[in-house]
Design a protein around this motif. Structure first.
Motif, PDB file in Angstrom:
ATOM      1  N   GLU A 156       2.600   5.919  -2.928  1.00 33.81           N
ATOM      2  CA  GLU A 156       3.685   6.788  -3.372  1.00 33.81           C
ATOM      3  C   GLU A 156       3.630   6.997  -4.877  1.00 33.81           C
ATOM      4  O   GLU A 156       3.808   8.108  -5.366  1.00 33.81           O
ATOM      5  CB  GLU A 156       5.028   6.177  -2.961  1.00 33.81           C
ATOM      6  N   ARG A 157       3.394   5.934  -5.628  1.00 34.36           N
ATOM      7  CA  ARG A 157       3.314   6.048  -7.083  1.00 34.36           C
ATOM      8  C   ARG A 157       2.127   6.928  -7.494  1.00 34.36           C
ATOM      9  O   ARG A 157       2.248   7.770  -8.378  1.00 34.36           O
ATOM     10  CB  ARG A 157       3.195   4.670  -7.734  1.00 34.36           C
ATOM     11  N   GLY A 158       0.998   6.725  -6.867  1.00 30.28           N
ATOM     12  CA  GLY A 158      -0.180   7.531  -7.184  1.00 30.28           C
ATOM     13  C   GLY A 158       0.016   8.997  -6.847  1.00 30.28           C
ATOM     14  O   GLY A 158      -0.365   9.880  -7.620  1.00 30.28           O
TER      15      GLY A 158
ATOM     16  N   SER B 295       0.826  -1.211   0.000  1.00 28.03           N
ATOM     17  CA  SER B 295       0.000   0.000   0.000  1.00 28.03           C
ATOM     18  C   SER B 295       0.861   1.262   0.000  1.00 28.03           C
ATOM     19  O   SER B 295       0.512   2.250  -0.650  1.00 28.03           O
ATOM     20  CB  SER B 295      -0.965   0.000   1.180  1.00 28.03           C
TER      21      SER B 295
ATOM     22  N   PHE C 114       3.825   1.522  -1.411  1.00 26.71           N
ATOM     23  CA  PHE C 114       4.350   1.631  -2.774  1.00 26.71           C
ATOM     24  C   PHE C 114       3.314   2.238  -3.714  1.00 26.71           C
ATOM     25  O   PHE C 114       3.601   3.183  -4.455  1.00 26.71           O
ATOM     26  CB  PHE C 114       4.782   0.256  -3.289  1.00 26.71           C
ATOM     27  N   PHE C 115       2.097   1.709  -3.697  1.00 24.60           N
ATOM     28  CA  PHE C 115       1.071   2.207  -4.610  1.00 24.60           C
ATOM     29  C   PHE C 115       0.617   3.619  -4.246  1.00 24.60           C
ATOM     30  O   PHE C 115       0.312   4.422  -5.134  1.00 24.60           O
ATOM     31  CB  PHE C 115      -0.113   1.245  -4.668  1.00 24.60           C
TER      32      PHE C 115
ATOM     33  N   ASP D 120       2.896  10.561  -6.663  1.00 27.21           N
ATOM     34  CA  ASP D 120       3.901  11.084  -7.584  1.00 27.21           C
ATOM     35  C   ASP D 120       3.271  11.449  -8.927  1.00 27.21           C
ATOM     36  O   ASP D 120       3.535  12.527  -9.472  1.00 27.21           O
ATOM     37  CB  ASP D 120       5.002  10.044  -7.776  1.00 27.21           C
ATOM     38  N   VAL D 121       2.443  10.585  -9.448  1.00 27.68           N
ATOM     39  CA  VAL D 121       1.776  10.860 -10.727  1.00 27.68           C
ATOM     40  C   VAL D 121       0.847  12.062 -10.600  1.00 27.68           C
ATOM     41  O   VAL D 121       0.809  12.936 -11.484  1.00 27.68           O
ATOM     42  CB  VAL D 121       1.017   9.604 -11.209  1.00 27.68           C
TER      43      VAL D 121
ATOM     44  N   ASP E 157       2.994  15.315 -10.312  1.00 26.56           N
ATOM     45  CA  ASP E 157       3.582  15.651 -11.609  1.00 26.56           C
ATOM     46  C   ASP E 157       2.533  16.223 -12.553  1.00 26.56           C
ATOM     47  O   ASP E 157       2.797  17.186 -13.278  1.00 26.56           O
ATOM     48  CB  ASP E 157       4.239  14.427 -12.238  1.00 26.56           C
TER      49      ASP E 157
END
Length: 59
Positions: free
Chosen positions: A30-32, A25, A27-28, A34-35, A38
């Protein structure tokens, strides 16, 4: 069998599965994030970024 019982038996009952769930959770998330950040940054600075103006300076 309620949702809380199912969740407890699937994730929270063992420490190893709980740790894996936390790592996945994080990881996902952080990726979400970050997107999303950006996308917001590029939307605010549209027309000022290198990808938007490089055609003026490249030959």
């Amino acid at each position: 069998m309620g949702v809380s019982t199912l969740l407890y038996n699937a994730v929270f009952k063992r420490t190893s599965t709980f740790a894996v769930a936390i790592l996945a959770s994080a990881f996902f998330f952080e990726r979400g994030l970050d997107v999303a950040c950006d996308s917001i940054f590029e939307n605010i600075n549209k027309g000022k970024l290198w990808k938007d103006i490089k055609h003026k300076y490249e030959q």
